[in-house]
Motif scaffolding. Structure first.
Motif, short mmCIF file in Angstrom:
data_model
loop_
_atom_site.label_atom_id
_atom_site.label_comp_id
_atom_site.label_asym_id
_atom_site.label_seq_id
_atom_site.Cartn_x
_atom_site.Cartn_y
_atom_site.Cartn_z
N LYS A 165 55.47 45.27 19.00
CA LYS A 165 54.50 45.01 17.93
C LYS A 165 54.32 46.23 17.01
O LYS A 165 53.70 46.14 15.95
CB LYS A 165 53.15 44.64 18.55
N ALA A 172 58.21 46.49 27.26
CA ALA A 172 58.20 45.27 28.06
C ALA A 172 58.75 45.56 29.45
O ALA A 172 59.55 46.47 29.65
CB ALA A 172 59.05 44.20 27.37
N HIS A 173 58.30 44.81 30.41
CA HIS A 173 58.76 45.01 31.79
C HIS A 173 60.27 44.77 31.90
O HIS A 173 60.80 43.79 31.35
CB HIS A 173 58.02 44.06 32.73
N GLY A 228 51.86 47.28 32.00
CA GLY A 228 52.13 46.54 30.77
C GLY A 228 50.85 46.23 30.04
O GLY A 228 49.76 46.24 30.64
N PRO A 229 50.92 45.93 28.74
CA PRO A 229 49.70 45.65 27.96
C PRO A 229 49.00 44.37 28.40
O PRO A 229 47.82 44.17 28.06
CB PRO A 229 50.22 45.55 26.53
N GLU A 230 49.71 43.53 29.15
CA GLU A 230 49.08 42.29 29.61
C GLU A 230 48.08 42.53 30.73
O GLU A 230 47.25 41.67 31.05
CB GLU A 230 50.16 41.30 30.09
N ASN A 231 48.13 43.72 31.34
CA ASN A 231 47.18 44.06 32.40
C ASN A 231 45.77 44.09 31.83
O ASN A 231 45.50 44.81 30.86
CB ASN A 231 47.55 45.42 33.00
N PRO A 232 44.82 43.32 32.37
CA PRO A 232 43.47 43.27 31.80
C PRO A 232 42.74 44.61 31.84
O PRO A 232 41.76 44.80 31.12
CB PRO A 232 42.76 42.21 32.66
N GLU A 237 49.25 47.68 23.24
CA GLU A 237 50.09 46.58 22.79
C GLU A 237 51.51 46.72 23.33
O GLU A 237 51.92 47.80 23.79
CB GLU A 237 50.15 46.57 21.24
N LEU A 238 52.26 45.65 23.19
CA LEU A 238 53.68 45.68 23.53
C LEU A 238 54.41 46.51 22.47
O LEU A 238 54.09 46.44 21.27
CB LEU A 238 54.23 44.26 23.56
#
Length: 444
Positions: A138, A104-105, A118-122, A134-135
Protein backbone atom coordinates in the motif's frame (compact mmCIF):
# COMPACT_ATOMS: atom_id res chain seq x y z
CA UNK A 1 -3.53 -1.73 32.94
CA UNK A 2 -1.03 -4.32 34.23
CA UNK A 3 -3.01 -7.10 32.55
CA UNK A 4 -2.97 -5.21 29.24
CA UNK A 5 0.80 -4.77 29.42
CA UNK A 6 1.27 -8.47 30.11
CA UNK A 7 -0.88 -9.37 27.11
CA UNK A 8 1.11 -7.03 24.88
CA UNK A 9 4.38 -8.49 26.10
CA UNK A 10 3.21 -12.01 25.28
CA UNK A 11 2.02 -10.95 21.83
CA UNK A 12 5.25 -9.14 21.05
CA UNK A 13 7.54 -11.95 22.21
CA UNK A 14 7.54 -13.98 18.96
CA UNK A 15 8.33 -10.87 16.91
CA UNK A 16 10.93 -9.01 19.00
CA UNK A 17 13.59 -11.64 19.70
CA UNK A 18 15.42 -11.44 22.99
CA UNK A 19 16.39 -7.78 22.71
CA UNK A 20 15.39 -5.24 25.30
CA UNK A 21 13.33 -2.49 23.71
CA UNK A 22 12.49 1.04 24.81
CA UNK A 23 8.91 2.22 25.22
CA UNK A 24 6.95 2.98 22.05
CA UNK A 25 6.64 6.58 23.24
CA UNK A 26 10.42 7.04 23.00
CA UNK A 27 10.50 6.05 19.34
CA UNK A 28 7.43 8.15 18.54
CA UNK A 29 9.06 11.19 20.14
CA UNK A 30 12.07 10.71 17.84
CA UNK A 31 9.85 10.47 14.78
CA UNK A 32 8.00 13.63 15.71
CA UNK A 33 11.24 15.49 16.39
CA UNK A 34 12.62 14.40 13.05
CA UNK A 35 9.43 15.38 11.22
CA UNK A 36 9.75 18.90 12.58
CA UNK A 37 13.10 19.19 10.75
CA UNK A 38 11.82 18.01 7.36
CA UNK A 39 10.63 21.45 6.20
CA UNK A 40 7.30 20.11 5.04
CA UNK A 41 8.88 17.05 3.47
CA UNK A 42 8.20 13.35 3.77
CA UNK A 43 10.58 10.69 5.06
CA UNK A 44 10.47 7.34 3.25
CA UNK A 45 12.83 4.73 4.64
CA UNK A 46 13.18 1.01 3.97
CA UNK A 47 14.67 -1.63 6.25
CA UNK A 48 17.01 -4.26 4.80
CA UNK A 49 15.57 -7.59 3.76
CA UNK A 50 16.57 -10.85 5.34
CA UNK A 51 19.41 -12.62 3.51
CA UNK A 52 18.65 -16.02 2.02
CA UNK A 53 19.81 -19.03 3.99
CA UNK A 54 22.56 -19.74 1.47
CA UNK A 55 24.00 -16.21 1.66
CA UNK A 56 23.64 -15.51 5.38
CA UNK A 57 26.95 -15.41 7.25
CA UNK A 58 25.40 -13.95 10.40
CA UNK A 59 21.97 -13.18 11.78
CA UNK A 60 19.87 -10.28 10.51
CA UNK A 61 20.64 -6.91 12.08
CA UNK A 62 18.34 -3.95 11.57
CA UNK A 63 19.58 -0.72 9.97
CA UNK A 64 20.62 1.70 12.74
CA UNK A 65 18.57 4.68 11.61
CA UNK A 66 15.50 2.55 10.95
CA UNK A 67 15.74 1.04 14.41
CA UNK A 68 16.36 4.42 16.04
CA UNK A 69 13.08 5.74 14.66
CA UNK A 70 10.97 2.59 15.04
CA UNK A 71 12.40 0.12 17.55
CA UNK A 72 11.45 -2.45 14.93
CA UNK A 73 13.96 -5.27 14.45
CA UNK A 74 12.30 -7.33 11.70
CA UNK A 75 13.46 -7.23 8.05
CA UNK A 76 11.66 -5.92 4.99
CA UNK A 77 9.62 -3.15 6.62
CA UNK A 78 9.35 0.50 5.59
CA UNK A 79 8.12 3.75 7.11
CA UNK A 80 6.61 6.98 5.87
CA UNK A 81 6.66 10.03 8.12
CA UNK A 82 5.05 13.23 6.85
CA UNK A 83 5.58 16.46 8.71
CA UNK A 84 2.63 18.59 9.75
CA UNK A 85 2.11 21.43 7.28
CA UNK A 86 0.13 24.62 7.72
CA UNK A 87 -1.61 25.79 4.53
CA UNK A 88 0.48 28.43 2.79
CA UNK A 89 0.69 29.59 -0.83
CA UNK A 90 0.41 26.47 -2.99
CA UNK A 91 1.03 24.03 -0.15
CA UNK A 92 -2.17 22.50 1.32
CA UNK A 93 -2.51 21.80 5.02
CA UNK A 94 -1.44 18.36 6.17
CA UNK A 95 -1.62 16.61 9.54
CA UNK A 96 1.37 14.77 10.99
CA UNK A 97 1.34 11.28 9.51
CA UNK A 98 3.31 8.16 10.38
CA UNK A 99 2.86 4.73 8.84
CA UNK A 100 4.74 1.48 9.35
CA UNK A 101 4.55 -0.84 6.34
CA UNK A 102 5.11 -4.55 6.89
CA UNK A 103 5.76 -7.13 4.16
CA UNK A 104 3.20 -9.76 3.31
CA UNK A 105 3.67 -13.11 5.00
CA UNK A 106 5.98 -15.52 3.21
CA UNK A 107 4.85 -18.79 4.76
CA UNK A 108 7.67 -20.78 3.19
CA UNK A 109 10.37 -18.44 4.44
CA UNK A 110 8.78 -18.18 7.88
CA UNK A 111 9.24 -21.92 8.30
CA UNK A 112 12.98 -21.19 8.22
CA UNK A 113 13.18 -17.78 9.89
CA UNK A 114 10.22 -17.80 12.27
CA UNK A 115 6.84 -15.99 12.36
CA UNK A 116 6.61 -12.33 11.42
CA UNK A 117 4.10 -9.70 12.45
CA UNK A 118 1.64 -8.62 9.79
CA UNK A 119 -0.65 -5.57 9.63
CA UNK A 120 -3.67 -7.85 9.91
CA UNK A 121 -2.75 -8.54 13.54
CA UNK A 122 -5.33 -6.61 15.65
CA UNK A 123 -2.58 -5.65 18.10
CA UNK A 124 -0.16 -4.35 15.43
CA UNK A 125 -0.61 -0.69 16.38
CA UNK A 126 -0.17 -1.33 20.09
CA UNK A 127 2.84 -3.55 19.49
CA UNK A 128 4.67 -1.15 17.20
CA UNK A 129 3.49 2.22 18.51
CA UNK A 130 2.60 3.53 15.03
CA UNK A 131 -0.63 5.38 14.22
CA UNK A 132 -1.08 3.17 11.17
CA UNK A 133 0.32 -0.24 10.24
CA UNK A 134 -0.25 -1.25 6.62
CA UNK A 135 0.82 -3.85 4.12
CA UNK A 136 3.96 -2.84 2.25
CA UNK A 137 2.11 -3.01 -1.05
CA UNK A 138 0.00 0.00 0.00
CA UNK A 139 3.01 2.29 0.32
CA UNK A 140 3.12 3.37 -3.32
CA UNK A 141 -0.51 4.46 -3.27
CA UNK A 142 0.03 6.47 -0.08
CA UNK A 143 3.08 8.25 -1.49
CA UNK A 144 1.35 8.94 -4.80
CA UNK A 145 -1.70 10.35 -3.00
CA UNK A 146 0.48 12.63 -0.92
CA UNK A 147 2.44 13.92 -3.93
CA UNK A 148 -0.71 14.54 -5.91
CA UNK A 149 -1.88 16.86 -3.15
CA UNK A 150 1.52 18.53 -2.74
CA UNK A 151 3.86 17.69 -5.66
CA UNK A 152 6.57 20.02 -4.33
CA UNK A 153 7.01 18.16 -1.04
CA UNK A 154 10.61 16.88 -0.86
CA UNK A 155 11.15 13.16 -0.29
CA UNK A 156 13.74 12.52 2.39
CA UNK A 157 15.51 9.18 2.55
CA UNK A 158 18.96 7.66 3.09
CA UNK A 159 19.95 8.25 -0.53
CA UNK A 160 21.37 11.54 -1.76
CA UNK A 161 22.79 10.52 -5.15
CA UNK A 162 21.90 7.91 -7.71
CA UNK A 163 25.12 6.06 -6.96
CA UNK A 164 24.32 5.19 -3.35
CA UNK A 165 23.21 1.65 -2.59
CA UNK A 166 20.59 1.13 0.12
CA UNK A 167 17.29 -0.69 0.58
CA UNK A 168 15.58 2.66 0.04
CA UNK A 169 17.26 3.12 -3.35
CA UNK A 170 15.56 -0.01 -4.61
CA UNK A 171 12.29 0.79 -2.86
CA UNK A 172 12.07 4.28 -4.39
CA UNK A 173 13.25 3.37 -7.89
CA UNK A 174 9.63 3.40 -9.14
CA UNK A 175 9.18 6.98 -7.97
CA UNK A 176 12.26 8.16 -9.82
CA UNK A 177 10.86 6.63 -12.99
CA UNK A 178 7.28 7.84 -12.50
CA UNK A 179 6.35 10.37 -15.18
CA UNK A 180 3.44 11.49 -13.03
CA UNK A 181 5.84 13.20 -10.62
CA UNK A 182 8.55 14.79 -12.78
CA UNK A 183 9.45 17.43 -10.17
CA UNK A 184 10.00 15.10 -7.21
CA UNK A 185 12.92 16.36 -5.13
CA UNK A 186 14.98 13.93 -3.09
CA UNK A 187 16.92 14.94 0.01
CA UNK A 188 19.28 13.07 2.33
CA UNK A 189 17.91 12.75 5.86
CA UNK A 190 21.10 11.28 7.34
CA UNK A 191 22.59 14.62 8.48
CA UNK A 192 19.35 15.39 10.34
CA UNK A 193 19.06 12.04 12.11
CA UNK A 194 22.81 11.97 12.84
CA UNK A 195 22.52 15.27 14.67
CA UNK A 196 19.52 13.93 16.60
CA UNK A 197 21.28 10.67 17.53
CA UNK A 198 24.29 12.49 19.01
CA UNK A 199 22.38 13.25 22.23
CA UNK A 200 21.07 10.08 23.89
CA UNK A 201 17.87 9.80 25.90
CA UNK A 202 17.72 8.04 29.27
CA UNK A 203 16.69 4.72 27.71
CA UNK A 204 19.64 4.70 25.32
CA UNK A 205 22.08 5.54 28.09
CA UNK A 206 20.76 2.62 30.12
CA UNK A 207 21.19 0.18 27.22
CA UNK A 208 24.76 1.32 26.67
CA UNK A 209 25.39 0.91 30.40
CA UNK A 210 24.13 -2.68 30.33
CA UNK A 211 26.28 -3.54 27.33
CA UNK A 212 29.28 -1.94 29.00
CA UNK A 213 28.73 -3.87 32.23
CA UNK A 214 28.57 -7.12 30.26
CA UNK A 215 31.77 -6.16 28.44
CA UNK A 216 33.49 -5.31 31.72
CA UNK A 217 32.85 -8.89 32.84
CA UNK A 218 34.62 -10.08 29.71
CA UNK A 219 37.69 -7.98 30.43
CA UNK A 220 37.86 -9.09 34.06
CA UNK A 221 37.75 -12.72 32.93
CA UNK A 222 40.48 -12.04 30.39
CA UNK A 223 42.81 -10.60 33.03
CA UNK A 224 42.64 -13.92 34.88
CA UNK A 225 43.20 -15.99 31.72
CA UNK A 226 46.22 -14.15 30.33
CA UNK A 227 49.55 -15.99 30.59
CA UNK A 228 52.35 -17.07 28.23
CA UNK A 229 51.23 -19.68 25.70
CA UNK A 230 47.58 -18.61 25.48
CA UNK A 231 46.48 -17.50 22.02
CA UNK A 232 45.00 -14.12 21.23
CA UNK A 233 41.94 -15.87 19.84
CA UNK A 234 41.33 -17.65 23.15
CA UNK A 235 41.23 -14.33 24.97
CA UNK A 236 38.83 -12.86 22.38
CA UNK A 237 36.58 -15.94 22.56
CA UNK A 238 36.51 -15.85 26.35
CA UNK A 239 35.41 -12.22 26.35
CA UNK A 240 32.69 -12.85 23.77
CA UNK A 241 31.40 -15.76 25.86
CA UNK A 242 31.25 -13.61 28.99
CA UNK A 243 29.38 -10.70 27.47
CA UNK A 244 27.21 -13.03 25.39
CA UNK A 245 25.87 -14.84 28.43
CA UNK A 246 25.00 -11.44 29.92
CA UNK A 247 22.65 -10.53 27.10
CA UNK A 248 24.79 -9.10 24.29
CA UNK A 249 23.62 -10.28 20.87
CA UNK A 250 26.98 -9.97 19.16
CA UNK A 251 30.35 -8.20 19.38
CA UNK A 252 30.05 -4.47 18.77
CA UNK A 253 32.97 -4.79 16.32
CA UNK A 254 35.56 -7.38 15.35
CA UNK A 255 37.49 -8.17 18.57
CA UNK A 256 41.08 -6.91 18.59
CA UNK A 257 43.51 -8.81 20.80
CA UNK A 258 47.10 -8.06 19.85
CA UNK A 259 50.22 -8.99 21.80
CA UNK A 260 53.76 -7.76 21.29
CA UNK A 261 54.15 -6.12 17.87
CA UNK A 262 50.49 -6.91 17.07
CA UNK A 263 49.52 -4.53 19.86
CA UNK A 264 50.96 -1.63 17.85
CA UNK A 265 48.62 -2.33 14.90
CA UNK A 266 45.44 -0.35 15.53
CA UNK A 267 42.94 -2.51 13.65
CA UNK A 268 44.70 -5.83 13.98
CA UNK A 269 41.87 -8.37 13.93
CA UNK A 270 43.45 -11.71 13.04
CA UNK A 271 43.86 -12.58 16.74
CA UNK A 272 46.09 -15.43 15.59
CA UNK A 273 49.23 -14.85 17.68
CA UNK A 274 50.39 -16.55 20.86
CA UNK A 275 51.04 -14.53 24.00
CA UNK A 276 54.72 -14.44 24.95
CA UNK A 277 56.45 -13.80 28.25
CA UNK A 278 57.60 -10.19 28.50
CA UNK A 279 55.09 -8.77 26.00
CA UNK A 280 52.06 -6.57 26.51
CA UNK A 281 48.65 -7.50 25.14
CA UNK A 282 46.15 -4.88 23.97
CA UNK A 283 42.49 -5.99 24.19
CA UNK A 284 39.94 -3.87 22.32
CA UNK A 285 36.80 -5.97 22.83
CA UNK A 286 33.19 -5.16 23.70
CA UNK A 287 29.66 -6.36 23.09
CA UNK A 288 26.47 -4.98 21.59
CA UNK A 289 23.40 -5.00 23.82
CA UNK A 290 19.97 -4.52 22.27
CA UNK A 291 21.54 -2.87 19.22
CA UNK A 292 23.68 -0.48 21.32
CA UNK A 293 27.46 -0.76 21.27
CA UNK A 294 30.09 -0.58 23.93
CA UNK A 295 33.80 -0.02 23.31
CA UNK A 296 36.54 -0.85 25.82
CA UNK A 297 40.30 -1.35 25.59
CA UNK A 298 42.69 -2.54 28.24
CA UNK A 299 46.42 -3.31 28.13
CA UNK A 300 48.05 -5.95 30.32
CA UNK A 301 51.46 -7.63 30.75
CA UNK A 302 51.38 -11.25 29.56
CA UNK A 303 53.32 -12.50 32.61
CA UNK A 304 51.32 -10.40 35.06
CA UNK A 305 54.01 -7.77 35.76
CA UNK A 306 54.94 -4.61 33.88
CA UNK A 307 58.60 -3.98 33.11
CA UNK A 308 59.96 -0.55 34.00
CA UNK A 309 59.63 0.62 30.39
CA UNK A 310 56.14 -0.79 30.01
CA UNK A 311 55.10 0.87 33.25
CA UNK A 312 56.54 4.19 32.05
CA UNK A 313 54.57 4.17 28.80
CA UNK A 314 51.42 2.86 30.45
CA UNK A 315 51.45 5.62 33.07
CA UNK A 316 51.99 8.27 30.39
CA UNK A 317 48.90 7.03 28.53
CA UNK A 318 46.90 6.91 31.76
CA UNK A 319 48.13 10.40 32.67
CA UNK A 320 46.97 11.70 29.28
CA UNK A 321 43.53 10.20 29.79
CA UNK A 322 43.21 11.70 33.26
CA UNK A 323 44.39 15.10 32.01
CA UNK A 324 41.68 15.09 29.34
CA UNK A 325 39.01 14.07 31.85
CA UNK A 326 40.09 16.79 34.29
CA UNK A 327 40.00 19.40 31.51
CA UNK A 328 36.42 18.57 30.51
CA UNK A 329 33.87 21.40 30.76
CA UNK A 330 30.29 20.65 29.68
CA UNK A 331 29.09 22.88 26.86
CA UNK A 332 32.61 24.06 26.08
CA UNK A 333 34.95 21.12 25.50
CA UNK A 334 35.11 19.37 22.14
CA UNK A 335 36.47 15.86 21.72
CA UNK A 336 38.71 16.33 18.69
CA UNK A 337 40.68 19.08 17.02
CA UNK A 338 43.65 21.24 18.02
CA UNK A 339 41.86 24.21 19.58
CA UNK A 340 42.30 25.23 23.21
CA UNK A 341 38.94 23.61 24.06
CA UNK A 342 39.94 20.28 22.51
CA UNK A 343 40.35 17.30 24.84
CA UNK A 344 42.49 15.67 22.15
CA UNK A 345 44.97 18.55 22.38
CA UNK A 346 45.18 18.12 26.16
CA UNK A 347 45.97 14.41 25.81
CA UNK A 348 48.40 14.91 22.93
CA UNK A 349 50.30 17.65 24.73
CA UNK A 350 50.60 15.45 27.82
CA UNK A 351 52.00 12.52 25.85
CA UNK A 352 54.35 14.77 23.87
CA UNK A 353 55.84 16.28 27.03
CA UNK A 354 56.26 13.08 29.03
CA UNK A 355 58.80 10.43 28.10
CA UNK A 356 60.94 9.77 25.02
CA UNK A 357 61.44 7.03 22.46
CA UNK A 358 64.72 5.10 22.14
CA UNK A 359 66.16 7.97 20.10
CA UNK A 360 65.30 10.69 22.59
CA UNK A 361 62.36 11.97 20.54
CA UNK A 362 59.00 13.02 22.09
CA UNK A 363 56.22 10.47 22.09
CA UNK A 364 53.50 12.56 20.45
CA UNK A 365 54.15 11.04 17.03
CA UNK A 366 53.23 7.62 18.47
CA UNK A 367 49.73 8.81 19.41
CA UNK A 368 48.37 8.14 15.93
CA UNK A 369 44.58 8.30 16.32
CA UNK A 370 41.94 10.59 17.74
CA UNK A 371 41.15 10.76 21.43
CA UNK A 372 37.69 9.25 21.09
CA UNK A 373 34.39 8.99 19.26
CA UNK A 374 30.66 8.94 19.94
CA UNK A 375 29.11 5.59 20.90
CA UNK A 376 25.53 4.48 20.37
CA UNK A 377 23.77 2.27 17.85
CA UNK A 378 27.10 2.27 16.04
CA UNK A 379 30.40 1.86 17.81
CA UNK A 380 31.48 5.00 15.93
CA UNK A 381 28.17 6.80 16.17
CA UNK A 382 27.54 9.70 13.78
CA UNK A 383 27.54 13.34 14.75
CA UNK A 384 29.56 16.51 14.37
CA UNK A 385 32.70 16.78 16.48
CA UNK A 386 32.65 20.57 16.17
CA UNK A 387 29.74 20.71 18.63
CA UNK A 388 30.72 21.11 22.31
CA UNK A 389 30.10 18.06 24.46
CA UNK A 390 26.87 18.35 26.44
CA UNK A 391 24.50 16.30 28.62
CA UNK A 392 23.33 13.09 26.97
CA UNK A 393 26.45 12.58 24.86
CA UNK A 394 28.24 9.23 25.19
CA UNK A 395 31.79 8.87 23.92
CA UNK A 396 35.14 7.19 24.46
CA UNK A 397 38.36 8.65 25.83
CA UNK A 398 41.15 6.45 24.50
CA UNK A 399 44.70 7.81 24.32
CA UNK A 400 47.35 5.40 23.12
CA UNK A 401 51.05 5.11 22.36
CA UNK A 402 52.29 2.58 19.79
CA UNK A 403 56.02 2.06 19.27
CA UNK A 404 56.59 -0.73 16.71
CA UNK A 405 60.36 -0.57 17.19
CA UNK A 406 59.88 -1.68 20.79
CA UNK A 407 56.94 -4.00 20.07
CA UNK A 408 55.15 -1.91 22.67
CA UNK A 409 51.56 -0.72 22.34
CA UNK A 410 49.40 0.75 25.11
CA UNK A 411 45.80 1.94 24.87
CA UNK A 412 43.36 2.63 27.69
CA UNK A 413 39.81 3.17 26.45
CA UNK A 414 36.87 4.04 28.64
CA UNK A 415 33.27 4.97 27.83
CA UNK A 416 31.99 8.12 29.48
CA UNK A 417 28.83 10.17 29.27
CA UNK A 418 27.77 13.65 30.32
CA UNK A 419 25.01 13.53 32.92
CA UNK A 420 22.18 16.03 33.40
CA UNK A 421 24.40 18.15 35.68
CA UNK A 422 27.18 18.38 33.12
CA UNK A 423 29.42 15.95 34.99
CA UNK A 424 31.50 13.34 33.21
CA UNK A 425 30.57 9.81 34.34
CA UNK A 426 32.90 6.85 33.67
CA UNK A 427 30.86 3.81 32.63
CA UNK A 428 33.96 1.65 32.99
CA UNK A 429 34.99 2.76 36.46
CA UNK A 430 34.78 -0.85 37.70
CA UNK A 431 37.68 -1.89 35.46
CA UNK A 432 41.33 -1.60 36.53
CA UNK A 433 43.01 1.62 35.43
CA UNK A 434 46.35 1.90 37.21
CA UNK A 435 49.37 -0.40 36.87
CA UNK A 436 48.76 -1.74 40.39
CA UNK A 437 45.07 -2.39 39.66
CA UNK A 438 45.88 -4.29 36.45
CA UNK A 439 48.50 -6.47 38.12
CA UNK A 440 46.16 -7.20 41.02
CA UNK A 441 43.34 -8.17 38.63
CA UNK A 442 45.66 -10.67 36.92
CA UNK A 443 46.53 -12.60 40.06
CA UNK A 444 45.00 -16.08 39.91
Amino acid sequence: MIRKLLVLALLLAPFSGAMERQNNADYRARRQKLAAELKGGVLVLFAPTEPSAGNATSGFRQDDNFYYLTGWSEPGAAIMIAAEVVAKDEHPARAYTEVLYLPAHNTVQEKWTGPKLGPENPQARDLTGFDRVELLDKMRDDIADLLQKDPRAPIYSDISTGDEVSPSADGLAWLKRANAFPVVRFADFKPIVSDQRRVKDAGEIELIRKGTNASIAGHLAAFKAIHPGVTEREIAALQMYEFGKRGCERPAYAPIVGSGYNGTVLHYSEDSGTLKDGDLVVMDVAGEYSMYASDITRTAPVNGHFTARQREIYEIVLGAQRAAIEAFVSGKSVLLGKTDDSLYKVAYDYINTHGKDLHGEPLGKYFIHGLGHYVGLEVHDPGSYATPLQPGMVFTIEPGVYIPEEKLGVRIEDIVYVDANGKLVDYTAALPHTVEEVEKAMKK
